[in-house]
Every structure is written in C-alpha cells, then in structure tokens.
Design a protein around this motif. Structure first.
Motif, PDB file in Angstrom:
ATOM      1  N   TYR A   1       0.967  -1.195  -0.014  1.00  0.00           N
ATOM      2  CA  TYR A   1      -0.110  -0.016   0.158  1.00  0.00           C
ATOM      3  C   TYR A   1       0.986   1.296   0.092  1.00  0.00           C
ATOM      4  O   TYR A   1       0.432   2.306  -0.739  1.00  0.00           O
ATOM      5  CB  TYR A   1      -0.886  -0.214   1.256  1.00  0.00           C
ATOM      6  N   ALA A   2       1.990   1.093   0.872  1.00  0.00           N
ATOM      7  CA  ALA A   2       2.924   2.300   0.539  1.00  0.00           C
ATOM      8  C   ALA A   2       3.505   2.539  -0.622  1.00  0.00           C
ATOM      9  O   ALA A   2       3.597   3.667  -1.172  1.00  0.00           O
ATOM     10  CB  ALA A   2       4.031   2.260   1.517  1.00  0.00           C
ATOM     11  N   THR A   3       3.797   1.446  -1.418  1.00  0.00           N
ATOM     12  CA  THR A   3       4.070   1.626  -2.907  1.00  0.00           C
ATOM     13  C   THR A   3       2.980   2.110  -3.968  1.00  0.00           C
ATOM     14  O   THR A   3       3.334   3.286  -4.699  1.00  0.00           O
ATOM     15  CB  THR A   3       4.630   0.235  -3.519  1.00  0.00           C
TER      16      THR A   3
ATOM     17  N   VAL B   1       8.615  10.329   2.277  1.00  0.00           N
ATOM     18  CA  VAL B   1       9.595   9.663   1.415  1.00  0.00           C
ATOM     19  C   VAL B   1      10.416   8.752   2.340  1.00  0.00           C
ATOM     20  O   VAL B   1      10.910   7.725   1.923  1.00  0.00           O
ATOM     21  CB  VAL B   1      10.367  10.628   0.358  1.00  0.00           C
ATOM     22  N   THR B   2      10.834   9.382   3.366  1.00  0.00           N
ATOM     23  CA  THR B   2      11.790   8.868   4.233  1.00  0.00           C
ATOM     24  C   THR B   2      11.219   7.564   4.885  1.00  0.00           C
ATOM     25  O   THR B   2      11.826   6.327   4.967  1.00  0.00           O
ATOM     26  CB  THR B   2      11.883   9.775   5.548  1.00  0.00           C
ATOM     27  N   ALA B   3      10.011   7.574   5.051  1.00  0.00           N
ATOM     28  CA  ALA B   3       9.183   6.436   5.945  1.00  0.00           C
ATOM     29  C   ALA B   3       9.324   5.376   4.690  1.00  0.00           C
ATOM     30  O   ALA B   3       9.499   4.220   4.903  1.00  0.00           O
ATOM     31  CB  ALA B   3       7.819   6.799   6.155  1.00  0.00           C
ATOM     32  N   TYR B   4       8.979   5.652   3.616  1.00  0.00           N
ATOM     33  CA  TYR B   4       8.961   4.641   2.446  1.00  0.00           C
ATOM     34  C   TYR B   4      10.478   3.978   2.306  1.00  0.00           C
ATOM     35  O   TYR B   4      10.341   2.864   2.115  1.00  0.00           O
ATOM     36  CB  TYR B   4       8.454   5.383   1.061  1.00  0.00           C
ATOM     37  N   LEU B   5      11.251   4.870   2.190  1.00  0.00           N
ATOM     38  CA  LEU B   5      12.726   4.328   1.971  1.00  0.00           C
ATOM     39  C   LEU B   5      13.085   3.511   3.030  1.00  0.00           C
ATOM     40  O   LEU B   5      13.741   2.641   3.038  1.00  0.00           O
ATOM     41  CB  LEU B   5      13.807   5.467   1.740  1.00  0.00           C
ATOM     42  N   LEU B   6      12.847   3.646   4.288  1.00  0.00           N
ATOM     43  CA  LEU B   6      13.061   3.049   5.242  1.00  0.00           C
ATOM     44  C   LEU B   6      12.148   1.431   5.146  1.00  0.00           C
ATOM     45  O   LEU B   6      12.794   0.502   5.772  1.00  0.00           O
ATOM     46  CB  LEU B   6      12.444   3.534   6.803  1.00  0.00           C
ATOM     47  N   LEU B   7      11.226   1.411   4.674  1.00  0.00           N
ATOM     48  CA  LEU B   7      10.420  -0.022   4.357  1.00  0.00           C
ATOM     49  C   LEU B   7      10.956  -0.614   3.420  1.00  0.00           C
ATOM     50  O   LEU B   7      10.879  -1.873   3.449  1.00  0.00           O
ATOM     51  CB  LEU B   7       8.993   0.484   4.139  1.00  0.00           C
TER      52      LEU B   7
END
Lengths: 269, 205
Positions: free
Chosen positions: B86-88, B120-126
């Motif tokens: 879902y983040a993607t 974007v930070t949250a996504y890159l951490l995932l």
C-alpha cells in the motif's frame, strides 16, 4: 418551497462545465460540522437557519440588524457561475445565487474610517459540536476583506446555488463568495458583519499565519508551504482527468488585478 | 494450530488485506471514487499503510501478554508486506497524480515540503525491510541481525505518523488515533521487558 426567483447576470463565468449539485453539496469544508469532506452534509442539518439575523456594527453610522427574509428581497437575486478554488488545490464550478455584497454594504452606511470588513460565522458549541471535538480551532470562524475587495462587484452576498436556497453545509442561509480568493476567505452562515479600521484577525491566520495569509488570492506562482498551487484537481472528473493549470486570480484578473497594483503578492500572500 | 486452520486464516488475511485495493480499483474503473478521486486514492492507501504497520507492531506485545496467541507471528510478514504494497501504491499515486511524473516537481516537493520529505523517508525505510523478508534473507543475515534491521519498522511507522500530522491542517486531529495506538505499542515493549526481568529475578527473603 426552496426555489429562488433569479435573474441572469453579466458577471457570470461562461465556458465552464458546472460541477454537479451532488458534489457541491457532499464535498465540503465546514469544520464546525466535521473535518472530513462528507461530514458537513451529514451533520449540518442541525443548523437553525430561521429565525436568522445579520447584525452590523463597528465603524458605521449606526448599528443595524437585518432579518434574512428582508435580505433575500433587498435586491434582485442573480445567477452567478463562479470558479471556486480551494487552498487544498481542488476546484469546482458553482452556479451561486445572490447579489453583489457592495449593495448591502452601501445600506450599512460604513464611516470613511472603515478600512476592512470582518465576517463572523454562526457558532454555538452545542450545535456545532464537531468544531470542538475534531479540531483545536478557536470559534467562531472569522474572515475579512479589505474595503475595496468587499466593494468589488464580483464579491457576492450569497443565498443559494443551482437556483435553490443554500443547503446548510454550503453556508445557509447567507454567506460570502469571493471567487478570486481561496475558498476559506468565503465565510459561511454569517451572523455578524463588522466594519473596522485595522486588518481583522482571521481564523486561519490565527491557526497558521505562515500557511494562510490575509489576502489569499489564488496565485499559481506562490506555493502553499506544503504543496504547489500551480495546478489543481477539478472535482467530479475521473482520477486521470482531474489535473488542470491554476489561473492567476482564479481567472478573474481582469476584474480584480488592479486592486493589487504595486503590492508584492509574495509578501502579501 | 492445525495446518488447515492456518490455511483458512491466511486466506482470510489475504482477502482482508486486498479488500481496500480491490475497492479502489473497482472505483477507479467505474469512476465511483467520489468527488475527488485523486485525493481519495492517496488518503485510502496512506491510511491502509498506517493501519497495517500498526497491526504488525501489535503482534509482539500481544504474543507476550497472551502466549496462547503466539501463532500470530505467522501472519506478521504477510501484514508487513501488504503495508509495503500500500505504501508503494501511495507513492506511485503521488508520482503520477500529484507530480504528473515530473522529476523536477518531485525534487521541488522533497526539498521544500517537509511532509513529503518525511513520507519519502518512511517509504525508503520500508524498502530494506521488504527486500529482506524472505526466509533466505533471514538465514543469510542471521536472526539477530535480521531482528536488529527490522527494528526500522518502528522508525518507519513513526515517520509515517509525522508525515500524516504534517499533511493535515493545523488544528485537525485526524492522526491522533494512530499516534495514541503506536505510542502505546512502542511503550509496551520496555514495559513488558521490565515486567519479565522482575519475574525472572530470584526471590530473596
């Protein structure tokens, strides 16, 4: 009967496809009745729109109180289609019903010392209870215009839309519409009009002056701190067709730009 | 747990996790996503991501409080990967529907707008968490390292919640329920550790 008798207006915007009544009345920002877009339509039914008066005070010859039914008959009601641009970067095209606010202001007899006009929205914490449970905003909602902006013929004292009286969620029974400014400048459900000599404090400025300026003219070249204002999403279109370019002064520059000659619109956003 | 029960529960989890996406896809095809479909897609995918991340963070404390539910661990990877899914979609919707695939617009947003930088930070951490979700990666990293790496889920969730607060208008309290839930779940860990240490201590008279 909720139908209003209306006449055509030369100030109506042409060449735009109207947003559907369903979307205009079910996609609202009216935080006193809930912060999600569909909540005002569900909750605003409790707003008591009769009896209703608008009181006028401040820098006027003498304070007055107008009854809503007298205001409805005060001048011929015009059909005015305007583009409506929200600061959140969505937009609609709405066929409002009303007459120029300037007609009303003349009747209020403001003193020459009046430089601004402030509008206050109905607020009763037992009725507008979502305003306190879902936000930390100080009510009542306050908005304001500079005197020349308020007197501009485009500024509409609004009583209806689509030829009918305003639904509560759209600011019944009377609201302001300022089509070249972001939507939040157009105060809803007005109970008080105050003429003042200093720029009045407005709700969103009080909340976050950095993001919401007093002028808030639609301006694609001045970004909101959290998003670009270059484009907008037209309500009611499919997701792949929503994006469109935002027009300076929402496309009403010809009628309003001269009021801001010599003003730095980056500073006075 | 019986193998058949596990299969049934896993199937139900798949259906539950795919449900929000199916509703969105159906609505997008039939243009029934409401007045502002772009905003609806973005809000729904963001909300679902936070919801799934919050559920994955609940599994460890629940298992420790109620050992009979320890089988819940078998569902954590699935839920975590759906959170990433879902983040993607959330990210792709931003790229296409908000930035209009313009690299310049995206760079502008990331540089200037803290809520986007945080998102974007949250996504890159995932991303590293999703990449190391296979059994092979767990073996390769070793359980200890893998656990340490996957503590990033805490940071990513907190970043996601900050992203939400920075996105809503000042004065709007919509992100509050997630904030409370995640705070409780993160505080539950040291509290449960402390309780366990106290229990383990030999009784002295």
């Amino acid at each position: 009967d909720t139908k209003l008798q209306t006449v055509k207006s030369p100030l109506s915007t042409t060449g735009e496809q109207l947003t559907s009544l369903e979307d205009i009345t079910h996609y609202n920002n009216y935080y006193e009745f809930g912060v999600e877009k569909d909540m005002p339509a569900k909750n605003a039914g409790v707003l008591p729109t009769r009896p209703w008066t608008v009181s006028v005070d401040g820098l006027v010859k003498k304070p007055k109180t107008y009854d809503i039914d007298a205001l409805l008959k005060f001048r011929p009601l015009e059909d005015r289609v305007y583009r409506h641009r929200c600061v959140e970067a969505w937009s609609m095209v709405i066929p409002w019903v009303g007459y120029s606010l300037s007609e009303f202001i003349k009747d209020c007899e403001p003193l020459s010392t009046a430089k601004y006009v402030q509008f206050l929205t109905f607020y009763d914490k037992k009725i507008d209870k979502w305003g306190t449970s879902e936000t930390s905003i100080f009510w009542p909602y306050s908005e304001g215009l500079r005197m020349d902006e308020a007197m501009n013929p485009l500024t509409l004292l609004t009583f209806g839309l689509y030829g009918d009286v305003l639904p509560n969620q759209n600011g019944a029974p009377v609201r302001i519409v300022v089509p070249w400014k972001y939507g939040f400048k157009s105060a809803k459900s007005i109970v008080k009009v105050r003429f003042v000599d200093k720029q009045p404090e407005t709700t969103w400025q009080q909340q976050n002056a950095h993001e919401y300026g007093f002028y808030s003219n639609v301006n694609p070249s001045v970004d909101h701190p959290r998003w670009s204002q270059k484009t907008e999403r037209r309500i009611g279109l499919p997701f792949y067709a929503q994006r469109r370019t935002t027009l300076m002064f929402n496309g009403y520059g010809e009628q309003v730009a001269s009021m801001y000659n010599g003003m730095d619109l980056r500073r006075y956003y | 747990m019986k193998k058949s029960t596990l299969i049934v529960l896993k199937s139900l989890t798949w259906i539950a996790c795919l449900w929000p996406f199916a509703v969105l896809a159906w609505g997008a095809v039939n243009n029934t996503l409401g007045a502002d479909p772009t905003a609806h897609i973005e809000l729904t995918t963001g909300y679902t991501t936070l919801m799934l991340l919050t559920i994955t963070l609940a599994i460890t404390p629940v298992r420790r409080l109620l050992p009979s539910l320890s089988w819940l661990i078998k569902f954590r990877r699935l839920l975590g990967l759906f959170a990433f899914f879902y983040a993607t979609v959330h990210m792709l919707a931003y790229v296409g529907l908000y930035a209009g695939f313009s690299v310049q617009a995206m760079l502008d947003d990331i540089a200037k707008r803290r809520f986007i930088t945080m998102g974007v930070t949250a996504y890159l951490l995932l991303v590293p968490l999703a990449l190391t979700s296979t059994n092979w990666a767990i073996r390769k990293l070793g359980g200890k390292n893998w656990n340490r790496l996957h503590k990033l889920a805490y940071v990513a969730t907190v970043c996601g919640i900050i992203h939400y607060w920075w996105q809503v208008k000042t004065g709007v309290l919509l992100p509050l329920p997630f904030t409370v839930a995640v705070t409780v779940l993160l505080l539950a860990r040291p509290v449960l550790n402390w309780r366990q240490r106290r229990k383990a201590r030999p009784v002295t008279v």
